[in-house]
Motif scaffolding. Sequence first.
Motif, short mmCIF file in Angstrom:
data_model
loop_
_atom_site.label_atom_id
_atom_site.label_comp_id
_atom_site.label_asym_id
_atom_site.label_seq_id
_atom_site.Cartn_x
_atom_site.Cartn_y
_atom_site.Cartn_z
N VAL A 106 -0.60 9.41 -10.18
CA VAL A 106 0.73 9.23 -10.15
C VAL A 106 1.50 10.51 -11.23
CG1 VAL A 106 1.07 7.08 -9.33
CG2 VAL A 106 0.79 7.29 -11.71
N VAL A 107 0.75 10.93 -12.28
CA VAL A 107 1.23 11.87 -13.13
C VAL A 107 1.20 13.31 -12.56
CG1 VAL A 107 0.81 13.06 -15.24
CG2 VAL A 107 0.36 10.49 -15.26
N LEU A 108 0.21 13.46 -11.73
CA LEU A 108 0.22 14.85 -11.06
C LEU A 108 1.44 14.74 -9.93
CD1 LEU A 108 -3.49 15.20 -10.65
CD2 LEU A 108 -2.19 15.98 -12.46
N LEU A 109 1.80 13.57 -9.48
CA LEU A 109 2.72 13.63 -8.49
C LEU A 109 4.15 13.21 -9.12
CD1 LEU A 109 0.84 11.31 -5.86
CD2 LEU A 109 1.36 13.88 -5.54
N GLY A 110 4.27 13.64 -10.24
CA GLY A 110 5.70 13.16 -11.06
C GLY A 110 6.57 14.26 -10.98
N SER A 158 -4.33 18.42 -3.03
CA SER A 158 -5.93 18.18 -2.98
C SER A 158 -6.44 17.72 -4.22
CB SER A 158 -6.53 19.65 -2.69
OG SER A 158 -6.04 20.55 -3.62
N ASP A 159 -5.68 17.90 -5.31
CA ASP A 159 -6.14 17.22 -6.71
C ASP A 159 -6.24 15.64 -6.45
OD1 ASP A 159 -6.58 19.67 -7.68
OD2 ASP A 159 -4.63 19.78 -8.78
N VAL A 160 -5.16 15.36 -5.75
CA VAL A 160 -5.00 13.88 -5.61
C VAL A 160 -6.01 13.27 -4.66
CG1 VAL A 160 -3.26 12.11 -4.75
CG2 VAL A 160 -2.63 13.70 -6.52
N ILE A 161 -6.41 13.98 -3.93
CA ILE A 161 -7.25 13.67 -2.71
C ILE A 161 -8.65 13.61 -3.36
CG2 ILE A 161 -8.61 14.40 -0.58
CD1 ILE A 161 -5.88 15.56 0.42
N SER A 162 -8.87 14.42 -4.18
CA SER A 162 -10.39 14.49 -4.85
C SER A 162 -10.16 12.97 -5.84
CB SER A 162 -10.37 15.59 -6.06
OG SER A 162 -10.63 16.86 -5.34
N LEU A 163 -9.18 12.89 -6.58
CA LEU A 163 -9.33 11.70 -7.56
C LEU A 163 -9.44 10.37 -6.61
CD1 LEU A 163 -6.33 12.61 -9.78
CD2 LEU A 163 -8.56 12.57 -10.39
N ALA A 196 -13.60 -3.86 9.88
CA ALA A 196 -12.14 -4.00 9.31
C ALA A 196 -12.04 -3.27 7.93
CB ALA A 196 -11.85 -5.37 9.39
N GLY A 197 -12.88 -3.29 7.10
CA GLY A 197 -13.01 -2.64 5.78
C GLY A 197 -13.13 -1.10 6.03
N ASP A 198 -13.78 -0.75 6.98
CA ASP A 198 -13.95 0.86 7.43
C ASP A 198 -12.39 1.18 7.86
OD1 ASP A 198 -16.43 0.76 6.60
OD2 ASP A 198 -17.28 0.38 8.52
N TYR A 199 -11.90 0.13 8.94
CA TYR A 199 -10.56 0.49 9.28
C TYR A 199 -9.66 1.04 8.38
CZ TYR A 199 -6.54 0.05 12.22
OH TYR A 199 -5.19 0.11 12.73
N ILE A 200 -9.38 -0.14 7.53
CA ILE A 200 -8.40 0.02 6.24
C ILE A 200 -8.85 1.29 5.35
CG2 ILE A 200 -7.60 -1.32 4.19
CD1 ILE A 200 -8.47 -3.74 5.34
N LEU A 201 -10.01 1.64 5.21
CA LEU A 201 -10.34 2.70 4.57
C LEU A 201 -9.99 3.81 5.16
CD1 LEU A 201 -11.84 2.84 1.82
CD2 LEU A 201 -14.07 3.30 3.02
N GLY A 202 -10.08 4.15 6.63
CA GLY A 202 -9.78 5.30 7.39
C GLY A 202 -8.12 5.19 7.44
N ILE A 203 -7.46 4.05 7.30
CA ILE A 203 -5.92 4.28 7.41
C ILE A 203 -5.36 4.78 5.88
CG2 ILE A 203 -3.67 3.02 7.54
CD1 ILE A 203 -4.77 2.91 10.29
N ALA A 204 -6.14 4.00 4.90
CA ALA A 204 -5.91 4.73 3.48
C ALA A 204 -6.10 6.21 3.44
CB ALA A 204 -6.66 4.20 2.75
N SER A 205 -6.74 6.60 4.00
CA SER A 205 -7.35 8.33 4.15
C SER A 205 -6.24 8.93 4.64
CB SER A 205 -8.56 8.46 4.73
OG SER A 205 -9.79 7.70 4.32
N ILE A 206 -5.49 8.37 5.67
CA ILE A 206 -4.43 8.82 6.42
C ILE A 206 -3.21 9.19 5.52
CG2 ILE A 206 -2.89 8.91 8.30
CD1 ILE A 206 -5.04 7.40 10.05
N VAL A 207 -3.17 7.94 4.78
CA VAL A 207 -1.95 8.09 3.82
C VAL A 207 -2.04 8.83 2.66
CG1 VAL A 207 -0.52 6.45 2.28
CG2 VAL A 207 -1.56 5.67 4.26
N LEU A 208 -3.37 8.89 2.28
CA LEU A 208 -3.81 10.04 1.31
C LEU A 208 -3.45 11.56 1.79
CD1 LEU A 208 -5.19 10.60 -1.41
CD2 LEU A 208 -7.26 10.35 -0.61
N ALA A 209 -4.01 11.81 2.99
CA ALA A 209 -4.05 13.10 3.38
C ALA A 209 -2.26 13.39 3.56
CB ALA A 209 -4.62 13.22 4.65
N ARG A 210 -1.80 12.58 3.98
CA ARG A 210 -0.10 12.84 4.17
C ARG A 210 0.45 13.40 2.85
NH1 ARG A 210 1.48 7.87 7.56
NH2 ARG A 210 0.61 8.52 9.57
N ILE A 211 -0.09 12.95 1.77
CA ILE A 211 0.38 13.21 0.41
C ILE A 211 0.61 14.87 0.22
CG2 ILE A 211 0.45 12.91 -1.99
CD1 ILE A 211 -0.53 9.94 -1.66
N GLY A 212 -0.68 15.07 1.01
CA GLY A 212 -0.88 16.76 0.87
C GLY A 212 -1.27 17.37 -0.68
#
Length: 338
Positions: free
Chosen positions: A192-196, A139-144, A121-137
């Motif tokens: 959140v600063v980079l996305l501001g 790459s600097d934020v993905i690295s952070l 379940a922890g892995d699953y939540i992490l997988g979904i979080a990765s999708i949400v992260l990728a959707r932000i689009g």
Amino acid sequence: RQKTNEEFQPTINLIKEDLHLINRDILQHLGCYEEELNELAKYHFDTKGKLIRPMIICTMARSFNQQEDNFLHENQRSIATLGEMIHTASLIHDDVVDSSDRRRGKPAAALQWGPRKAVLAGDYILGIASIVLARIGNSDVISLLSRVIQDLVRGEFMQLSTKESDAEQFQDYLNKTFCKTASLFANTCKAVVLLGNLSNININQLADYAYEFGKNFGMAFQLIDDLLDVTATDDDLGKPATADLKLGLSTAPVLFASQQFPELQTLILRRFSESGDIERALELIDQSDGKARTYHLAEQYANEACRILNNFPQSLNGSNRFLKFLIYLTQSTLKRRH
Ligand code: FPP
Ligand code: MG
Ligand code: MG
């Protein structure tokens, strides 16, 4: 304290709306057709958590957004959403690593479903979080945020062994505390600063300040956590107290105490594994100034966090209510009982 709360009520109400949307988003993101996985993944998102991470992230984001009423961008809210998801996934795994059976006032997922399903379940939540992260689009934020996950695992791994010398032990403890707790605050505040969509200011410098704020806040937050472990009760915490010593972990209170009572070194090195070790350690912590020094160190990190906020351009006239609320949250962290 009540009076202070009153002053912040409009700000708190606004942030509460953010938190409400975040909770709604998390439950929506986690939905799936496997009924048991569905239930297990959502189990610890029942608003019993303190939600301190999303609260800090949303307040930070609103503090420098220049649009009307310090608008929160959807991508910034996503950082708060996935920050809380990564945090909760790590707690579900942590209860397996620590063999802990209580979390947020109820049986841990690992107790209710067994460790194998809880890890998945922890892995699953992490997988979904990765999708949400990728959707932000971004790459600097993905690295952070990827760095946060790397640090969480490193911090948890470091806890499994103890350094030989006391000087190394304290440095190791501070590094581990950064990895386990402060990294998430630091990197999400920076994200959140980079996305501001900021104009007219030096974004990289503001991002660095936000990172430093998050880092210092996170260090203070975890030092208080480690202090509460030796001062609070199970019911205060909604999870077992003196858990750290029972797991063989040496945190600030016992490390400071060992400077006054060198006999603690033997116990620290054998990770409190012999009968009577925990009781003896607690006794010596009480006789030492370990708790006071832990609190004092937390206070230093908290003060530094607040000092950094003065560098924010909007703080010049001192009227930014979100920056004031960040200061209030930082000071409240020192006073928290759970
Ligand atoms: C709680 O510490 C644990 C953490 C903050 C980090 C746990 C990290 C992992 C299990 C690595 C895996 C990471 C992911 C992202 C799945 P604690 O045991 O001191 O606190 P507690 O008293 O709340 O249990
Ligand atoms: Mg634990
Ligand atoms: Mg742990």
